[in-house]
Design an enzyme around this catalytic site. Structure first.
Site, mmCIF file in Angstrom:
data_model
loop_
_atom_site.group_PDB
_atom_site.id
_atom_site.type_symbol
_atom_site.label_atom_id
_atom_site.label_comp_id
_atom_site.label_asym_id
_atom_site.label_seq_id
_atom_site.Cartn_x
_atom_site.Cartn_y
_atom_site.Cartn_z
ATOM 1 N N SER A 1 0.875 -1.161 -0.032
ATOM 2 C CA SER A 1 0.048 0.120 -0.078
ATOM 3 C C SER A 1 0.883 1.138 0.224
ATOM 4 O O SER A 1 1.810 1.323 0.783
ATOM 5 C CB SER A 1 -1.014 -0.105 1.183
ATOM 6 O OG SER A 1 -1.563 1.217 1.368
ATOM 7 N N LYS B 1 -1.241 -0.902 -4.444
ATOM 8 C CA LYS B 1 -2.426 -0.251 -3.715
ATOM 9 C C LYS B 1 -2.047 1.312 -3.725
ATOM 10 O O LYS B 1 -0.881 1.413 -3.119
ATOM 11 C CB LYS B 1 -3.110 -0.819 -2.947
ATOM 12 C CG LYS B 1 -3.679 0.089 -1.705
ATOM 13 C CD LYS B 1 -4.772 -0.657 -0.644
ATOM 14 C CE LYS B 1 -4.850 -0.136 0.518
ATOM 15 N NZ LYS B 1 -5.683 -0.801 1.320
ATOM 16 N N LEU B 2 -2.666 1.983 -4.222
ATOM 17 C CA LEU B 2 -2.233 3.750 -4.354
ATOM 18 C C LEU B 2 -3.464 4.172 -3.631
ATOM 19 O O LEU B 2 -4.604 4.104 -3.819
ATOM 20 C CB LEU B 2 -2.346 4.089 -5.732
ATOM 21 C CG LEU B 2 -1.043 3.450 -6.558
ATOM 22 C CD1 LEU B 2 -1.499 3.864 -8.188
ATOM 23 C CD2 LEU B 2 0.185 3.940 -6.273
ATOM 24 N N LYS B 3 -3.071 4.928 -2.539
ATOM 25 C CA LYS B 3 -4.137 5.750 -1.714
ATOM 26 C C LYS B 3 -4.456 6.968 -2.570
ATOM 27 O O LYS B 3 -3.582 7.634 -3.182
ATOM 28 C CB LYS B 3 -3.648 6.441 -0.257
ATOM 29 C CG LYS B 3 -3.273 5.244 0.544
ATOM 30 C CD LYS B 3 -4.499 4.886 0.966
ATOM 31 C CE LYS B 3 -4.462 3.829 2.341
ATOM 32 N NZ LYS B 3 -5.373 3.085 2.808
ATOM 33 N N ASP C 1 -7.216 2.911 -3.264
ATOM 34 C CA ASP C 1 -7.949 3.018 -2.049
ATOM 35 C C ASP C 1 -8.346 4.531 -1.486
ATOM 36 O O ASP C 1 -7.405 5.281 -1.300
ATOM 37 C CB ASP C 1 -7.297 2.339 -0.865
ATOM 38 C CG ASP C 1 -8.016 2.265 0.581
ATOM 39 O OD1 ASP C 1 -9.130 2.499 0.579
ATOM 40 O OD2 ASP C 1 -7.495 1.948 1.492
ATOM 41 N N ASN D 1 -10.388 5.603 1.090
ATOM 42 C CA ASN D 1 -10.651 5.589 2.595
ATOM 43 C C ASN D 1 -11.802 6.690 2.798
ATOM 44 O O ASN D 1 -11.736 7.566 3.813
ATOM 45 C CB ASN D 1 -9.510 6.216 3.372
ATOM 46 C CG ASN D 1 -8.479 4.984 3.854
ATOM 47 O OD1 ASN D 1 -7.311 4.933 3.193
ATOM 48 N ND2 ASN D 1 -8.858 3.974 4.385
ATOM 49 N N GLU E 1 -11.243 0.647 -3.593
ATOM 50 C CA GLU E 1 -11.387 0.376 -2.342
ATOM 51 C C GLU E 1 -12.093 1.493 -1.457
ATOM 52 O O GLU E 1 -11.772 2.559 -1.380
ATOM 53 C CB GLU E 1 -10.164 -0.060 -1.460
ATOM 54 C CG GLU E 1 -10.375 -0.436 -0.074
ATOM 55 C CD GLU E 1 -8.971 -0.948 0.735
ATOM 56 O OE1 GLU E 1 -8.208 -1.193 -0.240
ATOM 57 O OE2 GLU E 1 -9.189 -1.110 1.845
ATOM 58 N N ASP F 1 -13.821 -1.832 2.753
ATOM 59 C CA ASP F 1 -12.975 -1.907 4.078
ATOM 60 C C ASP F 1 -13.929 -1.358 5.122
ATOM 61 O O ASP F 1 -14.353 -2.266 5.908
ATOM 62 C CB ASP F 1 -11.677 -1.105 3.778
ATOM 63 C CG ASP F 1 -10.954 -1.042 4.842
ATOM 64 O OD1 ASP F 1 -11.053 -1.665 5.875
ATOM 65 O OD2 ASP F 1 -9.743 -0.412 4.672
ATOM 66 N N LYS G 1 -10.146 -7.203 7.858
ATOM 67 C CA LYS G 1 -9.075 -6.956 8.998
ATOM 68 C C LYS G 1 -9.628 -7.155 10.007
ATOM 69 O O LYS G 1 -10.816 -7.071 10.504
ATOM 70 C CB LYS G 1 -8.963 -5.210 9.016
ATOM 71 C CG LYS G 1 -8.179 -4.699 7.771
ATOM 72 C CD LYS G 1 -8.180 -3.315 7.848
ATOM 73 C CE LYS G 1 -7.515 -2.349 6.621
ATOM 74 N NZ LYS G 1 -7.806 -1.093 6.834
ATOM 75 N N GLY H 1 -4.448 -4.246 6.012
ATOM 76 C CA GLY H 1 -3.374 -4.132 7.094
ATOM 77 C C GLY H 1 -3.279 -2.834 7.633
ATOM 78 O O GLY H 1 -4.019 -1.897 7.229
HETATM 79 C C1 NPQ Z 1 -6.679 0.956 4.581
HETATM 80 N N1 NPQ Z 1 -4.190 0.642 5.662
HETATM 81 O O1 NPQ Z 1 -6.607 -0.203 4.076
HETATM 82 C C2 NPQ Z 1 -5.303 1.193 5.909
HETATM 83 C C3 NPQ Z 1 -5.606 2.581 6.194
HETATM 84 C C4 NPQ Z 1 -4.736 2.985 7.397
HETATM 85 C C5 NPQ Z 1 -2.126 -0.230 4.639
HETATM 86 O O2 NPQ Z 1 -3.578 1.156 3.761
HETATM 87 C C6 NPQ Z 1 -2.463 4.184 11.576
HETATM 88 C C7 NPQ Z 1 -3.040 3.111 12.067
HETATM 89 C C8 NPQ Z 1 -2.301 4.660 10.459
HETATM 90 C C9 NPQ Z 1 -3.811 2.349 11.024
HETATM 91 C C10 NPQ Z 1 -3.203 4.900 8.080
HETATM 92 C C11 NPQ Z 1 -3.312 0.470 4.637
HETATM 93 C C12 NPQ Z 1 -3.141 4.093 9.229
HETATM 94 C C13 NPQ Z 1 -3.908 2.917 9.639
HETATM 95 C C14 NPQ Z 1 -3.899 4.187 7.156
HETATM 96 C C15 NPQ Z 1 -4.703 2.368 8.595
HETATM 97 O O3 NPQ Z 1 -7.278 1.578 4.577
HETATM 98 MG MG MG Z 2 -8.740 0.681 3.062
#
Ligand code: NPQ
Ligand code: MG
Length: 386
Positions: A153, A179-181, A206, A208, A231, A256, A280, A308
């Site tokens: 990610s 995976k790109l935010k 992703d 969020n 995502e 998610d 998760k 993750g």
């Molecule tokens: C997700 N994780 O899938 C999360 C988002 C995320 C690996 O992209 C602190 C604790 C900071 C949990 C930042 C990945 C975080 C966190 C991003 C979870 O959406």
């Molecule tokens: Mg996510």
């Protein structure tokens, strides 16, 4: 027509013996991130993680809480999880006599919500009972693989060139999916650029929860770039709008934040609010409910993958065990320890194999050993409970 065959549930909790919990402690460790991690909700420069430590009958168990410092990804924080574990969850299992993991969890089933706190206790109980029995967590969960394909990610970067440099590095290491935010204004050009530079790489975005249903025209433009999935584009509690959006997109939506339970997964499937789930364990209240989400998705023909939360090696071990279940058919955010940390807190960090996989631990319980010196050096807080 014959009924479609539903595969049997994978969970094998009967391999774990009853075990008493004699002592417990909560610990907060802090690890610097190798580089800042930016998502649509903010930037992290370090990972503070809450650990649950149990002792019983000469064995130890440890669990890691997924909660972050701020209530951004979830309403839970390290502080809320610490309070709920200290005041309500841990006292329900310490000194209460030998019990199976299910019986221990039944004693705290009255606690509403706080899934990440509950999941940390559950992980520690599964580790403790697994060590007592000499069986691996992966075998208890129903693992079908000894290695799991790893994805990575990548946070929001200052420029496309910076993103390309990171992708080049991760692909050279062997990661199998990128995976790109993304966020509004950092989406179409990102997808266009990455797709044209990496025509055959598995790529997904992703968001969020950074978009609204009124952004559907923008998100439809992503259909041109052959993404594996998009995502969590919409709000954490909006399955209805996710269903409306999925009906307007060719790209598959992966949920998610929207799936916090087996019930949510069933609702998402019934509503066609997407086609894929990022599982998760922390978000859904533990590894046992995570297997439940896996099973309902499998029965519905929805693939899943393991997400993750910037876990240390402890939570990472649990993720890798879960990702070995049969319906985890897509590479997850199960990256090696060095994706996030210069130094993990394990004696042996998780390493990326040359074939782009992580090895599923086979030792008892989580199957990893914490390095006591690293634990001491990273600890910010430690308190005994009960
Ligand atoms: C997700 N994780 O899938 C999360 C988002 C995320 C690996 O992209 C602190 C604790 C900071 C949990 C930042 C990945 C975080 C966190 C991003 C979870 O959406
Ligand atoms: Mg996510």
């Amino acid at each position: 027509m014959p009924e479609p065959t539903v595969p049997p549930p994978t969970l094998k909790l009967d391999r774990l013996p009853p075990v008493g919990v004699d002592r417990a402690a909560l610990r907060v460790v802090e690890l610097p991130l190798r580089s800042p991690f930016t998502t649509s909700f903010g930037t992290q420069t370090l990972r503070r993680a809450l650990l649950v430590e149990l002792e019983g009958e000469g064995n130890r168990g440890i669990g890691e809480c997924a909660a972050g410092i701020e209530p951004a990804y979830s309403y839970e924080t390290l502080g809320t999880a610490l309070a709920v574990l200290r005041d309500h969850l841990v006292p329900g299992v310490v000194g209460r006599g030998p019990a199976t993991v299910s019986e221990h969890l039944a004693r705290v089933a009255w606690v509403r919500g706080h899934h990440m706190a509950r999941a940390a206790l559950e992980m520690a109980l599964l580790d403790l009972a697994g060590r007592a029995a000499g069986v691996s967590l992966a075998s208890v969960l129903g693992a079908a693989a000894d290695r799991v394909p790893a994805g990575v990610s990548i946070g929001i970067q200052a420029s496309l060139d910076a993103t390309y440099a990171l992708i080049d590095g991760y692909l050279a290491q062997g990661y199998r999916r990128i995976k790109l935010k993304c966020r509004p204004g950092y989406d179409i050009e990102l997808a266009r650029g990455v797709r044209s530079r990496y025509p055959t790489t598995l790529v997904m975005l992703d968001a969020n929860s950074a978009y609204r249903l009124s952004d559907a025209p923008t998100l439809q433009a992503l259909d041109a770039f052959d993404l594996m999935m998009l995502e969590q584009p919409l709000a954490h509690d909006d399955l209805v709008d996710h269903a409306a959006l999925q009906a307007q997109l060719r790209t598959s939506i992966c949920l998610d934040e929207s799936v916090e339970s087996v019930t949510d997964a069933r609702a998402a499937i019934a509503l066609k609010a997407g086609r894929i789930v990022n599982i998760k364990a922390g978000r859904v209240g533990g590894l046992i409910p995570a297997v439940g989400v896996h099973d309902v998705c499998r029965a519905a023909g929805w693939p899943v993958w393991c997400g993750g939360m910037l876990e240390t090696g402890i939570g990472r071990a649990a993720n890798v065990a879960l990702a070995a279940l049969p319906n985890f058919t897509l590479p997850g955010d199960t990256s090696a320890s060095d994706r996030y940390f210069d130094q993990d807190i394990l004696r042996e960090p998780f390493r990326l194999e040359p074939d782009g996989t992580l090895r599923v631990p086979t030792g008892p319980g989580l199957g990893v050993e914490v390095d006591p010196d690293r634990l001491a050096a990273t600890t910010q807080h430690h308190e005994a409970i009960g």
